[in-house]
Design a protein around this motif. Structure first.
Motif, PDB file in Angstrom:
ATOM      1  N   ALA A 162      47.568  47.520  44.323  1.00 55.25           N
ATOM      2  CA  ALA A 162      48.855  47.713  43.645  1.00 55.25           C
ATOM      3  C   ALA A 162      50.014  47.117  44.426  1.00 55.25           C
ATOM      4  CB  ALA A 162      49.094  49.206  43.405  1.00 55.25           C
ATOM      5  N   LEU A 163      50.092  47.424  45.711  1.00 56.36           N
ATOM      6  CA  LEU A 163      51.219  46.951  46.507  1.00 56.36           C
ATOM      7  C   LEU A 163      51.232  45.431  46.675  1.00 56.36           C
ATOM      8  CD1 LEU A 163      53.714  47.789  48.055  1.00 56.36           C
ATOM      9  CD2 LEU A 163      52.299  48.084  50.106  1.00 56.36           C
ATOM     10  N   PRO A 164      50.104  44.801  47.086  1.00 55.54           N
ATOM     11  CA  PRO A 164      50.142  43.325  47.209  1.00 55.54           C
ATOM     12  C   PRO A 164      50.375  42.623  45.882  1.00 55.54           C
ATOM     13  CG  PRO A 164      47.918  44.156  47.552  1.00 55.54           C
ATOM     14  CD  PRO A 164      48.830  45.333  47.573  1.00 55.54           C
ATOM     15  N   LEU A 165      49.821  43.144  44.773  1.00 51.65           N
ATOM     16  CA  LEU A 165      50.045  42.521  43.475  1.00 51.65           C
ATOM     17  C   LEU A 165      51.492  42.681  43.027  1.00 51.65           C
ATOM     18  CD1 LEU A 165      46.802  43.380  41.462  1.00 51.65           C
ATOM     19  CD2 LEU A 165      47.519  41.169  42.366  1.00 51.65           C
ATOM     20  N   THR A 166      52.106  43.831  43.368  1.00 47.54           N
ATOM     21  CA  THR A 166      53.521  44.034  43.051  1.00 47.54           C
ATOM     22  C   THR A 166      54.374  43.019  43.779  1.00 47.54           C
ATOM     23  OG1 THR A 166      53.182  46.401  42.693  1.00 47.54           O
ATOM     24  CG2 THR A 166      55.440  45.662  43.119  1.00 47.54           C
ATOM     25  N   TRP A 167      54.045  42.790  45.050  1.00 47.14           N
ATOM     26  CA  TRP A 167      54.779  41.791  45.823  1.00 47.14           C
ATOM     27  C   TRP A 167      54.567  40.387  45.272  1.00 47.14           C
ATOM     28  CZ3 TRP A 167      58.444  40.965  49.319  1.00 47.14           C
ATOM     29  CH2 TRP A 167      58.483  39.720  49.953  1.00 47.14           C
ATOM     30  N   LEU A 168      53.298  40.054  44.969  1.00 45.94           N
ATOM     31  CA  LEU A 168      52.969  38.701  44.523  1.00 45.94           C
ATOM     32  C   LEU A 168      53.571  38.396  43.156  1.00 45.94           C
ATOM     33  CD1 LEU A 168      51.391  36.061  44.976  1.00 45.94           C
ATOM     34  CD2 LEU A 168      49.420  37.166  43.900  1.00 45.94           C
ATOM     35  N   ILE A 169      53.375  39.320  42.211  1.00 42.54           N
ATOM     36  CA  ILE A 169      53.814  39.067  40.834  1.00 42.54           C
ATOM     37  C   ILE A 169      55.265  39.493  40.627  1.00 42.54           C
ATOM     38  CG2 ILE A 169      53.398  39.615  38.402  1.00 42.54           C
ATOM     39  CD1 ILE A 169      50.464  40.052  39.103  1.00 42.54           C
ATOM     40  N   GLY A 170      55.606  40.678  41.083  1.00 42.25           N
ATOM     41  CA  GLY A 170      56.926  41.221  40.801  1.00 42.25           C
ATOM     42  C   GLY A 170      58.048  40.602  41.601  1.00 42.25           C
ATOM     43  N   ILE A 171      57.736  40.076  42.781  1.00 42.86           N
ATOM     44  CA  ILE A 171      58.803  39.528  43.626  1.00 42.86           C
ATOM     45  C   ILE A 171      58.635  38.018  43.792  1.00 42.86           C
ATOM     46  CG2 ILE A 171      59.861  39.594  45.917  1.00 42.86           C
ATOM     47  CD1 ILE A 171      59.095  42.509  46.113  1.00 42.86           C
ATOM     48  N   TYR A 172      57.516  37.592  44.326  1.00 37.67           N
ATOM     49  CA  TYR A 172      57.346  36.169  44.644  1.00 37.67           C
ATOM     50  C   TYR A 172      57.300  35.307  43.387  1.00 37.67           C
ATOM     51  CZ  TYR A 172      55.333  31.861  46.422  1.00 37.67           C
ATOM     52  OH  TYR A 172      55.111  30.546  46.707  1.00 37.67           O
ATOM     53  N   ILE A 173      56.365  35.592  42.486  1.00 33.85           N
ATOM     54  CA  ILE A 173      56.214  34.759  41.298  1.00 33.85           C
ATOM     55  C   ILE A 173      57.432  34.887  40.391  1.00 33.85           C
ATOM     56  CG2 ILE A 173      54.852  34.410  39.195  1.00 33.85           C
ATOM     57  CD1 ILE A 173      52.381  35.080  40.749  1.00 33.85           C
ATOM     58  N   PHE A 174      57.971  36.094  40.238  1.00 39.13           N
ATOM     59  CA  PHE A 174      59.156  36.281  39.408  1.00 39.13           C
ATOM     60  C   PHE A 174      60.335  35.489  39.950  1.00 39.13           C
ATOM     61  CE2 PHE A 174      63.108  38.603  38.504  1.00 39.13           C
ATOM     62  CZ  PHE A 174      63.100  38.554  37.109  1.00 39.13           C
ATOM     63  N   SER A 175      60.530  35.531  41.269  1.00 34.50           N
ATOM     64  CA  SER A 175      61.631  34.781  41.887  1.00 34.50           C
ATOM     65  C   SER A 175      61.437  33.277  41.693  1.00 34.50           C
ATOM     66  CB  SER A 175      61.730  35.114  43.375  1.00 34.50           C
ATOM     67  OG  SER A 175      61.956  36.490  43.575  1.00 34.50           O
ATOM     68  N   LEU A 176      60.189  32.815  41.821  1.00 31.56           N
ATOM     69  CA  LEU A 176      59.907  31.398  41.647  1.00 31.56           C
ATOM     70  C   LEU A 176      60.162  30.956  40.205  1.00 31.56           C
ATOM     71  CD1 LEU A 176      58.862  28.848  43.050  1.00 31.56           C
ATOM     72  CD2 LEU A 176      56.547  29.525  42.399  1.00 31.56           C
ATOM     73  N   VAL A 177      59.769  31.789  39.247  1.00 31.99           N
ATOM     74  CA  VAL A 177      60.007  31.474  37.837  1.00 31.99           C
ATOM     75  C   VAL A 177      61.504  31.429  37.553  1.00 31.99           C
ATOM     76  CG1 VAL A 177      59.747  32.332  35.476  1.00 31.99           C
ATOM     77  CG2 VAL A 177      57.793  32.364  37.035  1.00 31.99           C
ATOM     78  N   MET A 178      62.254  32.385  38.096  1.00 31.76           N
ATOM     79  CA  MET A 178      63.699  32.402  37.893  1.00 31.76           C
ATOM     80  C   MET A 178      64.363  31.181  38.536  1.00 31.76           C
ATOM     81  SD  MET A 178      64.485  34.795  35.918  1.00 31.76           S
ATOM     82  CE  MET A 178      66.239  34.491  36.092  1.00 31.76           C
ATOM     83  N   LEU A 179      63.839  30.750  39.666  1.00 30.24           N
ATOM     84  CA  LEU A 179      64.358  29.544  40.302  1.00 30.24           C
ATOM     85  C   LEU A 179      64.190  28.335  39.395  1.00 30.24           C
ATOM     86  CD1 LEU A 179      65.360  28.008  42.908  1.00 30.24           C
ATOM     87  CD2 LEU A 179      62.938  27.745  43.460  1.00 30.24           C
TER      88      LEU A 179
END
Length: 275
Positions: free
Chosen positions: A12-29
């Motif tokens: 849960a925690l690593p997937l939250t970081w990967l999808i919720g923060i990293y990938i989301f930030s990259l998509v928004m960029l």
């Protein structure tokens, strides 16, 4: 069911970081790269335009900055390889255990200090009153100062451990009888390195190059402190992050494209399959 819950709790925690923060930030960029900035209010306006990417191609300054950054990253990677291979061979097959340990400490020593501390150390070393000019003064010459050459040296100093460690590990895993067999067949040292060692450690070299290449592409602190007038992609992004965020976002896509192209080319060579 219980195992699935345990697995979900573990991931849960690593997937939250990967999808919720990293990938989301990259998509928004990437999305922001297609927006515009109001020339009067300087506010970002959502929409869709390719103008930001067009500027990266049409503007000679942006194009030259991209090519310069690519050249710097490639030079850093090549220099790291040229130093890491002979050093890895010496450490793994020639050096005594105490010397091997000493060299291992020396190679990884830059990782013990903070990033900014190491960059400032290089700035002190290469400034007008620094160690390099002091050492060369009796010869009547001066050091390179703050130039692109100094930026390359600084980045090599920063990222060399990421190349040296995997290369040393790969060389250490080569059985000694491989070298003996090559010598028995009449091969000299350089021929053995070229035809035997390099193919065996190629995956390690590529793994290290991914770090040195990508980290150099995204760096701009080195250019800021020891580069003088040298501009890298990160320099342009930093200068536009408040003035024109969509342009900065578009320029941020450039190193991503460079890294993706490099990884695809490496994958097509088949080197990743042997890692």
């Amino acid at each position: 069911m219980k195992r699935r819950l345990q697995l979900a709790g573990l991931l849960a925690l690593p997937l939250t970081w990967l999808i919720g923060i990293y990938i989301f930030s990259l998509v928004m960029l990437i999305i922001t790269a297609f927006w515009t900035t109001d020339p009067f209010t300087s506010k970002v306006k959502p929409g869709f335009t390719l103008r930001n990417f067009e500027q990266l191609i049409v503007n000679p300054a942006y194009l030259s900055t991209s090519l310069r950054t690519l050249l710097i990253a490639a030079a850093v990677t090549l220099i790291c390889i040229l130093f890491a291979v002979p050093l890895g061979l010496f450490m793994a097959k020639v050096a005594s255990p105490w010397l091997q340990a000493l060299l291992a400490v020396g190679v990884t020593l830059p990782l013990w200090a903070g990033y900014l501390v190491k960059v400032l150390a290089m700035r002190v070393t290469f400034n007008e009153t620094g160690f390099v000019n002091w050492m060369l003064a009796p010869l009547g010459i001066s050091g390179p100062g703050f130039t692109m050459f100094t930026v390359v040296l600084t980045l090599v100093y920063l990222w060399f451990p990421y190349m040296a460690v995997p290369v040393f590990t790969a060389v250490a895993q080569i059985p000694k009888n491989v070298f003996d067999a090559s010598a028995d067949l009449g091969a000299r040292s350089w021929h053995t390195i070229r035809t035997v060692v390099l193919p065996l450690i190629k995956p390690a070299i590529i793994a290290g190059s991914v770090f040195t290449f990508s980290l150099s592409l995204g760096d701009y602190i080195a250019a800021k402190f020891v580069g003088g007038s040298t501009q890298m992609i990160g320099s342009v992004i930093a200068s536009n992050i408040n003035l024109n965020p969509p342009l900065a976002a578009a320029f941020s896509v450039v190193p991503i494209v460079f890294v993706v192209v490099y990884l695809v080319s490496v994958r097509r060579s088949g080197a990743l399959e042997r890692m």
